[in-house]
Design a protein around this motif. Structure first.
Motif, PDB file in Angstrom:
ATOM      1  N   ALA A 236       0.845  -1.204   0.000  1.00  0.00           N
ATOM      2  CA  ALA A 236       0.000   0.000   0.000  1.00  0.00           C
ATOM      3  C   ALA A 236       0.876   1.249   0.000  1.00  0.00           C
ATOM      4  O   ALA A 236       0.563   2.239  -0.667  1.00  0.00           O
ATOM      5  N   ASN A 237       2.010   1.188   0.710  1.00  0.00           N
ATOM      6  CA  ASN A 237       2.921   2.343   0.742  1.00  0.00           C
ATOM      7  C   ASN A 237       3.446   2.651  -0.660  1.00  0.00           C
ATOM      8  O   ASN A 237       3.524   3.807  -1.061  1.00  0.00           O
ATOM      9  N   ILE A 238       3.793   1.592  -1.399  1.00  0.00           N
ATOM     10  CA  ILE A 238       4.294   1.805  -2.769  1.00  0.00           C
ATOM     11  C   ILE A 238       3.208   2.464  -3.630  1.00  0.00           C
ATOM     12  O   ILE A 238       3.477   3.329  -4.452  1.00  0.00           O
ATOM     13  N   LEU A 239       1.968   2.054  -3.393  1.00  0.00           N
ATOM     14  CA  LEU A 239       0.861   2.638  -4.164  1.00  0.00           C
ATOM     15  C   LEU A 239       0.584   4.086  -3.733  1.00  0.00           C
ATOM     16  O   LEU A 239      -0.075   4.837  -4.459  1.00  0.00           O
ATOM     17  N   GLY A 240       1.029   4.447  -2.536  1.00  0.00           N
ATOM     18  CA  GLY A 240       0.708   5.780  -2.015  1.00  0.00           C
ATOM     19  C   GLY A 240      -0.745   5.841  -1.544  1.00  0.00           C
ATOM     20  O   GLY A 240      -1.349   6.920  -1.506  1.00  0.00           O
ATOM     21  N   LEU A 241      -1.302   4.702  -1.168  1.00  0.00           N
ATOM     22  CA  LEU A 241      -2.684   4.676  -0.676  1.00  0.00           C
ATOM     23  C   LEU A 241      -2.672   4.430   0.841  1.00  0.00           C
ATOM     24  O   LEU A 241      -1.686   3.916   1.385  1.00  0.00           O
ATOM     25  N   THR A 242      -3.786   4.790   1.484  1.00  0.00           N
ATOM     26  CA  THR A 242      -3.843   4.674   2.948  1.00  0.00           C
ATOM     27  C   THR A 242      -4.771   3.546   3.358  1.00  0.00           C
ATOM     28  O   THR A 242      -5.943   3.527   2.967  1.00  0.00           O
ATOM     29  N   ILE A 243      -4.237   2.629   4.166  1.00  0.00           N
ATOM     30  CA  ILE A 243      -5.082   1.537   4.680  1.00  0.00           C
ATOM     31  C   ILE A 243      -6.031   2.124   5.733  1.00  0.00           C
ATOM     32  O   ILE A 243      -5.585   2.869   6.615  1.00  0.00           O
ATOM     33  N   PRO A 244      -7.322   1.816   5.622  1.00  0.00           N
ATOM     34  CA  PRO A 244      -8.308   2.488   6.486  1.00  0.00           C
ATOM     35  C   PRO A 244      -8.328   1.924   7.911  1.00  0.00           C
ATOM     36  O   PRO A 244      -9.352   1.393   8.349  1.00  0.00           O
ATOM     37  N   ASP A 245      -7.204   2.026   8.592  1.00  0.00           N
ATOM     38  CA  ASP A 245      -7.136   1.535   9.974  1.00  0.00           C
ATOM     39  C   ASP A 245      -6.233   2.467  10.777  1.00  0.00           C
ATOM     40  O   ASP A 245      -5.003   2.376  10.692  1.00  0.00           O
ATOM     41  N   PRO A 246      -6.838   3.366  11.581  1.00  0.00           N
ATOM     42  CA  PRO A 246      -6.021   4.336  12.331  1.00  0.00           C
ATOM     43  C   PRO A 246      -5.103   3.672  13.358  1.00  0.00           C
ATOM     44  O   PRO A 246      -4.134   4.272  13.814  1.00  0.00           O
ATOM     45  N   ASP A 247      -5.396   2.417  13.721  1.00  0.00           N
ATOM     46  CA  ASP A 247      -4.568   1.746  14.746  1.00  0.00           C
ATOM     47  C   ASP A 247      -3.404   0.960  14.145  1.00  0.00           C
ATOM     48  O   ASP A 247      -2.667   0.283  14.868  1.00  0.00           O
ATOM     49  N   LEU A 248      -3.278   1.020  12.817  1.00  0.00           N
ATOM     50  CA  LEU A 248      -2.227   0.236  12.161  1.00  0.00           C
ATOM     51  C   LEU A 248      -0.871   0.882  12.422  1.00  0.00           C
ATOM     52  O   LEU A 248      -0.632   2.023  12.023  1.00  0.00           O
ATOM     53  N   LYS A 249       0.008   0.200  13.125  1.00  0.00           N
ATOM     54  CA  LYS A 249       1.377   0.752  13.276  1.00  0.00           C
ATOM     55  C   LYS A 249       2.383  -0.364  13.569  1.00  0.00           C
ATOM     56  O   LYS A 249       2.043  -1.405  14.134  1.00  0.00           O
ATOM     57  N   TRP A 250       3.630  -0.105  13.143  1.00  0.00           N
ATOM     58  CA  TRP A 250       4.695  -1.101  13.294  1.00  0.00           C
ATOM     59  C   TRP A 250       5.022  -1.267  14.770  1.00  0.00           C
ATOM     60  O   TRP A 250       5.198  -0.291  15.498  1.00  0.00           O
ATOM     61  N   ASN A 251       5.087  -2.514  15.216  1.00  0.00           N
ATOM     62  CA  ASN A 251       5.434  -2.795  16.602  1.00  0.00           C
ATOM     63  C   ASN A 251       6.836  -3.416  16.602  1.00  0.00           C
ATOM     64  O   ASN A 251       7.007  -4.570  16.207  1.00  0.00           O
ATOM     65  N   GLU A 252       7.799  -2.594  17.008  1.00  0.00           N
ATOM     66  CA  GLU A 252       9.208  -2.991  16.948  1.00  0.00           C
ATOM     67  C   GLU A 252       9.448  -4.279  17.748  1.00  0.00           C
ATOM     68  O   GLU A 252      10.140  -5.194  17.303  1.00  0.00           O
ATOM     69  N   GLU A 253       8.800  -4.339  18.899  1.00  0.00           N
ATOM     70  CA  GLU A 253       9.037  -5.465  19.801  1.00  0.00           C
ATOM     71  C   GLU A 253       8.531  -6.777  19.205  1.00  0.00           C
ATOM     72  O   GLU A 253       9.203  -7.801  19.246  1.00  0.00           O
ATOM     73  N   ARG A 254       7.316  -6.720  18.636  1.00  0.00           N
ATOM     74  CA  ARG A 254       6.735  -7.942  18.051  1.00  0.00           C
ATOM     75  C   ARG A 254       7.329  -8.250  16.682  1.00  0.00           C
ATOM     76  O   ARG A 254       7.225  -9.358  16.185  1.00  0.00           O
ATOM     77  N   GLY A 255       7.846  -7.215  16.018  1.00  0.00           N
ATOM     78  CA  GLY A 255       8.335  -7.399  14.646  1.00  0.00           C
ATOM     79  C   GLY A 255       7.175  -7.579  13.663  1.00  0.00           C
ATOM     80  O   GLY A 255       7.315  -8.218  12.611  1.00  0.00           O
ATOM     81  N   HIS A 256       6.015  -6.997  14.019  1.00  0.00           N
ATOM     82  CA  HIS A 256       4.813  -7.089  13.177  1.00  0.00           C
ATOM     83  C   HIS A 256       4.034  -5.774  13.279  1.00  0.00           C
ATOM     84  O   HIS A 256       4.252  -4.992  14.201  1.00  0.00           O
ATOM     85  N   TYR A 257       3.097  -5.603  12.333  1.00  0.00           N
ATOM     86  CA  TYR A 257       2.188  -4.465  12.448  1.00  0.00           C
ATOM     87  C   TYR A 257       1.082  -4.788  13.448  1.00  0.00           C
ATOM     88  O   TYR A 257       0.492  -5.881  13.394  1.00  0.00           O
ATOM     89  N   ASP A 258       0.788  -3.845  14.339  1.00  0.00           N
ATOM     90  CA  ASP A 258      -0.426  -3.947  15.164  1.00  0.00           C
ATOM     91  C   ASP A 258      -1.569  -3.424  14.309  1.00  0.00           C
ATOM     92  O   ASP A 258      -1.357  -2.562  13.437  1.00  0.00           O
ATOM     93  N   PHE A 259      -2.755  -3.929  14.536  1.00  0.00           N
ATOM     94  CA  PHE A 259      -3.893  -3.419  13.758  1.00  0.00           C
ATOM     95  C   PHE A 259      -5.139  -3.342  14.641  1.00  0.00           C
ATOM     96  O   PHE A 259      -5.168  -3.898  15.744  1.00  0.00           O
ATOM     97  N   GLY A 260      -6.157  -2.637  14.117  1.00  0.00           N
ATOM     98  CA  GLY A 260      -7.365  -2.354  14.904  1.00  0.00           C
ATOM     99  C   GLY A 260      -8.270  -3.580  15.048  1.00  0.00           C
ATOM    100  O   GLY A 260      -8.047  -4.628  14.434  1.00  0.00           O
TER     101      GLY A 260
END
Ligand code: FAQ
Length: 313
Positions: A236-260
């Motif tokens: 999605a970043n390459i496309l320049g589009l926004t995923i419709p989830d305000p809670d989506l963010k990289w979690n360094e500790e888990r090594g994964h994206y957190d999501f809503g």
């Protein structure tokens, strides 16, 4: 041999990564679980032709039309391999289709959402086929031989489907402002239903425990959903589009994206038959079945005539 001995030998075969074949002994519950999953998978492919079939006559160019036609035909082929794989377990195709038509068999929730614009063809290829690949590549190593072999070809074709969808999204996202808006709108509508495709959370998934022990499923619903989200955010970043989830963010500790939080009420509502297009989809399938009766009769008559000629010869 006692049932217990047979079960131990069966489980050992699975633990040793050997395939179970149609004539091998298997527990009744293994057979039933496979019939349920493979037939529902087959129904998903066949019902899944409808949302995209809706756009074949309106594709924006000859190239897009040819690609979409090929994709929809592939889905029909996938349905046929899968019905054949399920038939090896002792159910007939007619029985499976009866279960689809009377609503006792499920098919993937995703196909009960409408396709409102051309960008939806891009979003389906990118997200729906992308999710399907994530779920289906491990099925190539499923313990049941006929299902695992069918999945190898299916996955090759799914990757073409995903790429054609992503290419549509890329073209729209790099196009005019109106085209980019159309792509974003399709992503907004298809994001959440796509991540629901992986099924309920692990603690609400009654079939997972046995299916994992039997190596029908190799990864849990939540693990596959997380893998899908992790790779798709970058796309999605390459496309320049926004995923419709305000809670989506990289979690360094888990090594994964957190999501809503997923709206599970919406998911179960769709699974139970009350999604935006459930009735329309089933009606279309039932209509096709009834209108195709003469083709099935003609094919049967032709096969009988051929067999009679051969036996005379
Ligand atoms: N929709 O205990 P679990 C494609 C049901 S193909 C509706 O976790 P399980 C290609 C589930 O059946 C897409 N129902 O179940 C394409 C169960 O109910 P039951 C289809 C769902 O089986 C692209 C109950 O919830 N792919 O997209 C859904 O261990 C574009 C409890 O769930 C497959 O079928 C759902 N999303 O795990 C085609 C792959 N999720 O049966 C055209 C094979 C769950 O007890 C265009 N299937 N349910 O009454 C699987 O991997 C598994 O069956 C899961 C569910 C992961 C779907």
């Amino acid at each position: 041999m006692s049932n217990e001995t047979l079960e131990l030998a069966f489980q050992k075969k699975i633990d040793d990564e050997l395939k179970i074949e149609p004539k091998d002994w298997m527990p009744e519950k293994y057979r039933q679980t496979l019939i349920r999953q493979i037939s529902q998978h087959a129904h998903s492919e066949i019902v899944g032709m409808l949302p995209e079939g809706n756009w074949i006559t309106r594709a924006p160019s000859l190239r897009r039309k040819a690609v979409l036609l090929a994709k929809v035909q592939d889905e029909a082929g996938h349905g046929l391999y899968l019905y054949s794989a399920a038939e090896t377990l002792g159910i007939t195709r007619d029985q499976m289709l009866d279960q689809l038509h009377d609503g006792t068999a499920k098919y993937s929730s995703i196909f009960n959402y409408p396709t409102l614009s051309w960008a939806d063809m891009g979003a389906i290829g990118w997200l729906v086929d992308g999710a399907a690949i994530m779920n289906q590549v491990p099925l190539c190593r499923c313990s049941y031989g006929p299902y695992s072999r069918a999945m190898i070809r299916v996955c090759k074709e799914e990757s073409f489907h995903q790429r054609q969808g992503y290419e549509i999204m890329l073209t729209l996202a790099k196009g005019s402002a109106a085209q980019k808006k159309m792509a974003q709108d399709a992503l907004n509508r298809f994001w959440w239903p796509s991540i629901m495709m992986f099924g309920p959370n692990d603690d609400a998934s009654p079939n997972s425990k046995l299916s994992m022990a039997w190596k029908i499923k190799r990864f849990s619903n939540d693990d596959l959903r997380q893998k899908f989200i992790d790779v798709t955010v970058e796309q999605a970043n390459i496309l320049g589009l926004t995923i419709p989830d305000p809670d989506l963010k990289w979690n360094e500790e888990r090594g994964h994206y957190d999501f809503g939080e997923i709206n599970w009420d919406e998911f179960w509502n769709v699974v139970k038959g009350n999604g935006p297009c459930n009735r329309q989809r089933l009606e279309a399938r039932k209509n096709a079945w009834e209108k195709g009766a003469w083709v099935r009769e003609a094919a049967l008559a032709h096969a009988q005539k051929k067999a009679a000629k051969q036996s005379v010869a």
